[in-house]
Design an enzyme around this catalytic site. Structure first.
Site, short mmCIF file in Angstrom:
data_model
loop_
_atom_site.label_atom_id
_atom_site.label_comp_id
_atom_site.label_asym_id
_atom_site.label_seq_id
_atom_site.Cartn_x
_atom_site.Cartn_y
_atom_site.Cartn_z
N SER A 29 0.84 -1.20 0.00
CA SER A 29 0.00 0.00 0.00
C SER A 29 0.87 1.24 0.00
O SER A 29 2.00 1.23 0.51
CB SER A 29 -0.88 0.02 1.25
OG SER A 29 -0.09 0.20 2.41
N ASP A 30 0.36 2.31 -0.58
CA ASP A 30 0.98 3.60 -0.32
C ASP A 30 0.81 3.89 1.17
O ASP A 30 -0.02 3.27 1.84
CB ASP A 30 0.35 4.70 -1.19
CG ASP A 30 1.30 5.88 -1.38
OD1 ASP A 30 2.22 6.06 -0.55
OD2 ASP A 30 1.12 6.64 -2.35
N TRP A 31 1.58 4.82 1.69
CA TRP A 31 1.67 5.01 3.14
C TRP A 31 0.35 5.57 3.71
O TRP A 31 0.01 6.72 3.53
CB TRP A 31 2.85 5.93 3.45
CG TRP A 31 4.14 5.19 3.69
CD1 TRP A 31 4.95 5.33 4.79
CD2 TRP A 31 4.77 4.19 2.87
NE1 TRP A 31 6.02 4.46 4.69
CE2 TRP A 31 5.94 3.75 3.54
CE3 TRP A 31 4.45 3.58 1.65
CZ2 TRP A 31 6.79 2.77 3.02
CZ3 TRP A 31 5.28 2.60 1.14
CH2 TRP A 31 6.44 2.21 1.82
#
Ligand code: NAG
Ligand code: NAG
Ligand code: NAG
Ligand code: NAG
Ligand code: NAG
Ligand code: NAG
Ligand code: NAG
Ligand code: NAG
Ligand code: NAG
Ligand code: NAG
Ligand code: NAG
Ligand code: NAG
Length: 817
Positions: free
Chosen positions: A303-305
């Site tokens: 996932s992106d952060w």
């Protein structure tokens, strides 16, 4: 990564973005079971649909050259306890921007994930390379490879197994999007070649590449949801939804990612925004359907952060690793909960999550680790990163990290020399009247503009649009920390000294714009050359507010050019700028120098003084006016309905030159344009089929990374002769554009880039250049059959020096089979 590190650091409300309303429930049967999507306009949603459920999540199989790593990964997973399995898929606060903890009993040292696409960012004694847009502007596959390899060597030497780059999303649908410069070009073919070369190069250096951000991450504004300030688990406004039809998805936005998967990318980062109403990291159509089934992706999706908004629901939809995982409170009153971690063990124990899916997640994570030999002699994580890491500083760590090995390792090697050349090669000469360039030993040089000299605040943290100081990179997680920075002014003064020249400089844009420049210079005569240094900032988490040069740059040009009849304008920029003064007779040269990296000044003087013959070409179009651009970011939604932020990709395939060509609009400098100090001619175009029979439908072969391998078969070869007709050696970029037959569906662009080469030619030299057109290059995506089809009829082939400077044309006919 994530903007998140920035916006989190800067604002509490952005941090809330990671705290989601979505709970951990869900058995993964349908997307809508996890997201109560309330379409605001059912008429539009009928046209685009919502995101269809695609389950179950496919297992990796080790196909496509990954079998060695795959077998070792399977053996590794077999030894793990359930708690260890949960750790393997869940990030933890630690020394790197993303961390998977070690399992000492198995000799597994953990994983260190570091930003980003132009440098190892959280590091000291590391290089800052040219930005993606500069690499794209080189149109040079060798440089794309060389840059990716050198960068990855630095990640490896610093002990980072995973490089969070390269970037193909945003592709650059909108000229204004804040992160376009991190990627290479808004043309999917050019971007795809750059993705391929960068990923092969990084992984040849033993570092896992992470292609990001999958997919349709085309604006920064409202990329994350807003949350209630009262109850932080309650979404008040959902993130923007990129609503895209299936054909556009395939032919534009997926295209460069297909190249990334073909190159063997180890990982993909799913995005913040929604796609057709469903969050990118729990969108089963995007992850299970398009990426893992159709493209045959064998690696893992992280996932992106803070982009994970659910547990089991995300996992069933195809998410394999949650980053950064949970983060404890630090400096703020709340942390980021992890939907993974302990919830994985709970869900596995109570039967709501199948163990085979968890095992597949870990196999996907560990296959590249073994395949790239990261289990053998991989350097330890440089302890200095822990002290530089503002995202998860030591006080936030809840797990143990043993940091060993040399502290503050210098990993820069000879990379400065490469960066100097890459910066020059990514600079595009747009205008050069009266042979203004290269300079001919000028004795009186005046330098104007606030981009010329040292940043007065700090050269290290390149995180804001400061007024004074040159820009060599943009901001956000995609930037780097400069260990030195060669400014244009320093380099010009050093070089000018060889000619015993005088160099006077004026750095205050406001002053220049509002002054009679003739009263500023000494002697009071027109200098031999006036070099105007201007800039355009862009950063993550923000879209650009303007395409004009920052700090009143246009007025600076007008003021200088009213007095100086040899005005050379240089821009350091994220990409597209309006250049309203480009026809001013006293503006003799324009150089778009993009974001060249740490050797900026040297890259520039090499071009100004003729040591490097410019060969960059625009990886986008410069229109006549800002108002000419379509596909603007969605902004200023005034209503406050939860799902009101919708971005309709109604322009479909018509972005950048595809749009300007279709609309028959004049532009200032078209896609692919770029001048040299020499001239080139192209002649003798010939096309020949490489197969006896070319069917419309690809042969159904088992999917490999990149999709059906038949799509990558070369079916036509086009050759041309390219000659250097000028006075000096130089490099041409012949570009091949394809026009599909009229039988292709409505909305097919007039012509699309499908080949290019960088050709170095001595004065008078001619070379034959071949372009192999693959099946994919001659196809469109058929939404009915869900196949790439070659349309029947006459194909037009053009080869030229830009998308509008088409020098030779040929055609061939493919009949239905
Ligand atoms: C919904 O979208 C359609 C098509 O764009 C438009 O004609 C219609 O006015 C919209 N309806 C509402 C309620 O906004
Ligand atoms: C988006 O909606 C379109 C139209 O219904 C559909 O064809 C496409 O597959 C959808 N894409 C995704 C990723 O949901
Ligand atoms: C994945 O493999 C497991 C066996 O390890 C099997 O039980 C499961 O059905 C497979 N999943 C899919 C989607 O094929
Ligand atoms: C499970 O996820 C929730 C968020 O939905 C979080 O608040 C909680 O701390 C997690 N539990 C564990 C054991 O990690
Ligand atoms: C299983 O555990 C998960 C995570 O704690 C929880 O959300 C879910 O409700 C549980 N399901 C059942 C059937 O108990
Ligand atoms: C850290 O080092 C100690 C001592 O060698 C060892 O017992 C422990 O397992 C190590 N922990 C990790 C996370 O590597
Ligand atoms: C730049 O020039 C303007 C106009 O003369 C002046 O107001 C401003 O203070 C100057 N800036 C600096 C940093 O000197
Ligand atoms: C600028 O100054 C010069 C020299 O003093 C003068 O000749 C010229 O007229 C001035 N130009 C303007 C536009 O005021
Ligand atoms: C160009 O520069 C000359 C001085 O070198 C000046 O006289 C002339 O007015 C300038 N032209 C324009 C259009 O500003
Ligand atoms: C600029 O003007 C000077 C004299 O005013 C002339 O000698 C020179 O050739 C001009 N340069 C250009 C590039 O027109
Ligand atoms: C939403 O907008 C309406 C109308 O402008 C306003 O009355 C309402 O208070 C707003 N609600 C929230 C939660 O901001
Ligand atoms: C295509 O043409 C080039 C240039 O003549 C040649 O080098 C190349 O081998 C050809 N490719 C194939 C597959 O024939």
């Amino acid at each position: 990564m994530a903007a998140s590190f920035l916006s989190y650091a800067l604002s509490g409300s952005a941090l809330l973005a990671a705290v989601s309303a979505q709970n951990f429930a869900g058995n993964g049967q349908s997307e809508s079971a996890f997201e109560n999507i309330q379409p605001i306009n059912t008429t539009i949603l009928t046209e685009y649909g919502s995101s269809p459920p695609v389950y179950p999540s496919p297992n990796a199989t080790g196909t496509g050259g990954w079998s060695m790593g795959f077998e070792k990964a399977k053996a590794f997973v077999a030894q793990l306890t359930l708690e260890e399995k949960a750790d393997m898929v869940t990030g933890q606060a630690g020394p790197c921007v993303g961390n998977i903890v070690a399992i000492p009993r198995l000799g597994f040292p953990g994983l260190c994930l570091q930003d980003g696409p132009l440098a190892i960012r959280v590091a000291d004694y590391a290089s800052v390379f040219s930005a993606g847009v500069s690499a794209g502007a080189t149109w040079d596959k060798d440089i794309m490879y060389e840059r990716g390899h050198a960068m990855a060597e630095e990640f490896r030497a610093k002990g980072a197994q995973i490089m969070l780059g390269p970037v193909a999303g945003p592709l650059g649908r909108s000229a204004y999007a804040g992160r376009n410069w991190e990627g290479f070009s808004n043309d999917p073919y050019l971007s795809g070649v750059a993705m391929f070369e960068t990923i092969i190069a990084a992984q040849d250096a033993g570092v896992q590449a992470c292609a990001k951000h999958w997919i349709a991450n085309e604006q920064e504004i409202q990329r994350n949801p807003d949350y209630s300030t009262v109850d932080t688990t309650e979404t008040t406004v959902a993130a923007i939804s990129s609503n895209i039809d299936d054909r556009t998805m395939h032919e534009l936005y997926m295209w460069p990612f297909a190249d990334a998967v073909k190159a063997g990318a180890s990982s993909m980062m799913c995005n913040y925004n929604r796609i057709n109403g469903s969050y990118g990291c729990q969108n089963s159509k995007a992850l299970n359907g398009l990426l893992k089934n159709e493209l045959g992706f064998q690696g893992y999706v992280m996932s992106d952060w803070g982009a994970t908004h659910a547990g089991v629901a995300s996992i069933e939809a195809g998410l394999d690793m949650n980053m950064p995982g949970g983060l404890g409170p630090y400096g703020l009153n709340f942390g980021i909960p992890s939907y993974f971690g302990g919830n994985i063990t709970l869900a596995a124990n109570n039967g709501s999550l199948d163990m085979s899916r968890i095992d597949d997640m870990i196999i996907r994570i560990m296959t590249p680790y073994y395949q790239l030999g990261q289990d053998q002699n991989f350097p330890s994580t440089d302890p200095s990163t822990a002290d530089l890491n503002t995202f998860s500083p030591r006080r936030t760590w809840t797990r143990e990290f043993n940091l060993t090995g040399e502290v503050s390792r210098d990993v820069r090697d000879n990379h400065g020399e490469l960066i100097r050349r890459h910066g020059a090669a990514g600079s595009v000469l747009l205008k050069n009247e009266n042979n203004a360039l290269p300079l001919k030993a000028p004795r009186n040089i005046a330098v104007f503009g606030n981009d010329a000299a040292n940043p007065t605040k700090s050269s290290v943290l390149n995180q804001q649009n400061y007024e004074y100081g040159t820009l060599a990179a943009g901001g956000g997680s995609g930037t780097g920390q400069f260990t030195y920075l060669i400014t244009p002014l320093d380099a010009i003064q050093e070089r000018a000294a060889e000619d015993s020249a005088i160099v006077q400089f004026f750095l205050n844009n406001t002053l220049i714009a509002n002054s009679n420049v003739s009263t500023m210079v000494i002697p009071r005569a027109v200098p031999d050359v006036c070099i105007v240094m201007l800039k355009s900032w862009a950063e993550e988490a923000e879209d650009r507010a303007t395409l004009a040069l920052d700090w009143d740059g246009d007025a600076v040009v007008d003021s200088v050019a009213s007095f100086c009849n040899n005005t050379v304008v240089v821009t350091h920029s994220a990409g597209i700028n309006t250049l309203p003064w480009s026809d001013h007779p006293n503006v003799t040269a324009i150089l778009a120098a993009h974001y060249p990296g740490e050797q900026s000044g040297h890259s520039l003087i090499d071009i100004l003084y003729g040591d490097f013959n410019p060969s960059g070409h625009l990886p986008y179009t410069i229109a006549m006016n800002a108002s000419d651009y379509n596909a603007l970011p969605t902004t200023g939604i005034q209503t406050n309905g939860t799902y009101d932020w919708q971005s309709w990709f109604d322009e479909k395939l018509e972005i950048d030159y595809r749009y300007f060509d279709m609309a028959n609009m004049s532009v200032r400098y078209e896609f692919g344009f770029g001048l040299s100090y020499t001239t080139f001619s192209i002649s003798d175009i010939q096309s020949s089929p490489l197969a006896d029979e070319i069917t419309s439908m690809p042969e159904a072969q088992p999917v490999q990374p990149g999709g059906n391998p038949a799509l990558w078969d070369s079916v036509y070869n086009v050759t041309v002769s390219v000659s250097n007709t000028g006075d000096v050696a130089g490099a041409a970029v012949p570009q091949l554009y394809v026009g599909l037959p009229s039988s292709a569906p409505a909305g097919t662009p007039i012509r699309q880039l499908r080949g290019f080469e960088k050709v170095h030619l001595e004065q008078g030299e001619t070379q034959t250049v071949g372009f192999e057109l693959r099946r994919r290059d001659l196809s469109y995506w058929d939404v009915v059959s869900q196949e790439w089809l070659i349309p029947e009829g006459e194909f037009q082939i053009w080869v030229g020096l830009s998308s509008r400077d088409l020098r030779v044309q040929d055609s061939f006919t493919i009949v239905g089979q």
